[in-house]
Design an enzyme around this catalytic site. Sequence first.
Site, PDB file in Angstrom:
ATOM      1  N   ARG A 227       0.821  -1.217   0.000  1.00 17.59           N
ATOM      2  CA  ARG A 227       0.000   0.000   0.000  1.00 17.59           C
ATOM      3  C   ARG A 227       0.854   1.266   0.000  1.00 17.59           C
ATOM      4  NH1 ARG A 227      -3.744  -1.575   4.712  1.00 17.59           N
ATOM      5  NH2 ARG A 227      -4.964  -3.293   3.869  1.00 17.59           N
TER       6      ARG A 227
ATOM      7  N   ARG B 195      -3.355   6.274   1.083  1.00 20.97           N
ATOM      8  CA  ARG B 195      -3.949   7.451   1.722  1.00 20.97           C
ATOM      9  C   ARG B 195      -3.032   8.184   2.690  1.00 20.97           C
ATOM     10  NH1 ARG B 195      -9.166   5.016   4.300  1.00 20.97           N
ATOM     11  NH2 ARG B 195      -7.870   3.140   4.287  1.00 20.97           N
TER      12      ARG B 195
ATOM     13  N   ARG C  95      -6.693  11.286  -5.858  1.00 25.52           N
ATOM     14  CA  ARG C  95      -7.957  10.553  -5.631  1.00 25.52           C
ATOM     15  C   ARG C  95      -9.141  11.510  -5.724  1.00 25.52           C
ATOM     16  NH1 ARG C  95     -12.291   9.299  -4.233  1.00 25.52           N
ATOM     17  NH2 ARG C  95     -13.037   7.705  -2.770  1.00 25.52           N
TER      18      ARG C  95
ATOM     19  N   ASP D  60      -6.791  -2.700  -7.509  1.00 27.50           N
ATOM     20  CA  ASP D  60      -7.495  -3.313  -6.387  1.00 27.50           C
ATOM     21  C   ASP D  60      -7.629  -4.804  -6.654  1.00 27.50           C
ATOM     22  OD1 ASP D  60     -10.265  -4.099  -4.878  1.00 27.50           O
ATOM     23  OD2 ASP D  60      -9.264  -2.442  -3.875  1.00 27.50           O
TER      24      ASP D  60
ATOM     25  N   TYR E  20     -14.971 -12.327  -0.711  1.00 23.37           N
ATOM     26  CA  TYR E  20     -15.726 -11.116  -1.064  1.00 23.37           C
ATOM     27  C   TYR E  20     -16.873 -11.446  -2.015  1.00 23.37           C
ATOM     28  CZ  TYR E  20     -12.005  -8.274   1.005  1.00 23.37           C
ATOM     29  OH  TYR E  20     -11.109  -7.700   1.877  1.00 23.37           O
TER      30      TYR E  20
END
Length: 355
Positions: free
Chosen positions: A27, A31, A40, A77, A154
Amino acid sequence: MSPLKNDRLLRALLREPVDVTPVWMMRQAGRYLPEYRATRAKAGSFMDLCKSPELACEVTIQPLERYPLDAAILFSDILTVPDAMGLGLYFTEGEGPKFTHPVQSEAAVNALGMPDMQDDLGYVMDAVRTIRHELDGRVPLIGFSGSPWTLATYMVEGSSSKNFAKVKGMMFNSPQLMHVLLDKVSRAVTAYLNAQVDAGAQALMIFDTWGGALTPQHYQTFSLAYMEQIVRGLKREAEGRKVPVILFTKGGGLWLEQMADSGCDALGIDWTLNLADARRRVGDRVALQGNLDPCTLYASPQRIREEVAQVLESYGKGSGHVFNLGHGIHPEIDPEHAGVFVEAVHELSRPYHLG
């Protein structure tokens, strides 16, 4: 494609000599970086960011502009593959990913299509090509996918889950149906990773985020077996050199020996294991990647350096170690602390590679 100026990562993954231990962060384009948040916002949504090759390239390169990292990792992703299989991926603020059409019946499993890598997932391949061009041989580019079991969690749950009730319910009640689902996902992931190699990815990583939620027996049957199937089907050479493959099962410390026999080149290790123990267990079969606790980066710069030194000492001398966090960097981390971490790895690792 430009020749690589810094190939430490690829060399370490193949246990070849290096001058210092290579380092990157899971990552790393995320963020915690204000420039990522600005891009973003410009994109409008997370999926719009993923689906714009130019913006995905921009955020992939951003951490390399700040830190002397030894690898870039494709910004994407893990759920792009299920989305391309027709499940309708969307994100809700504060709740994470959701699917419009979860896979919860035999009919739904049978209806799953095999995505076309250039049509349904062409935006990922365009991003890989764009990033390789922009990197211009600076460092290698890592491509990736989620593991079949992790993607299936998921797909069946329809979103994130704490107790995996639906997916484990299917696994226990309809194991054959679960195997049909996992086989379909495995074939899609194999094609997806091979398409990334064709587009320019120079190493591959399979993220098995939820493999650690399984019992030892079920891990072997429903997670590892399908990662092995993928590894067997991967293109392992491109541009005249080997394309190393990293397997990472979070919480998978029980099964290192079995993972090391999967045919992969390296194992990602989370922060719950001692690297010296892990190295002893796998011997010279695979390289190891990890494994600083991501929360270490909340600490003072001096403390971060001490913890980096401890991880390096734990692995010991010689190649075959890629320094990383034991999981992804947290969004609230001070970017300056990430810089201390990266520079400490290079500085403090040099003595472990002399002679």
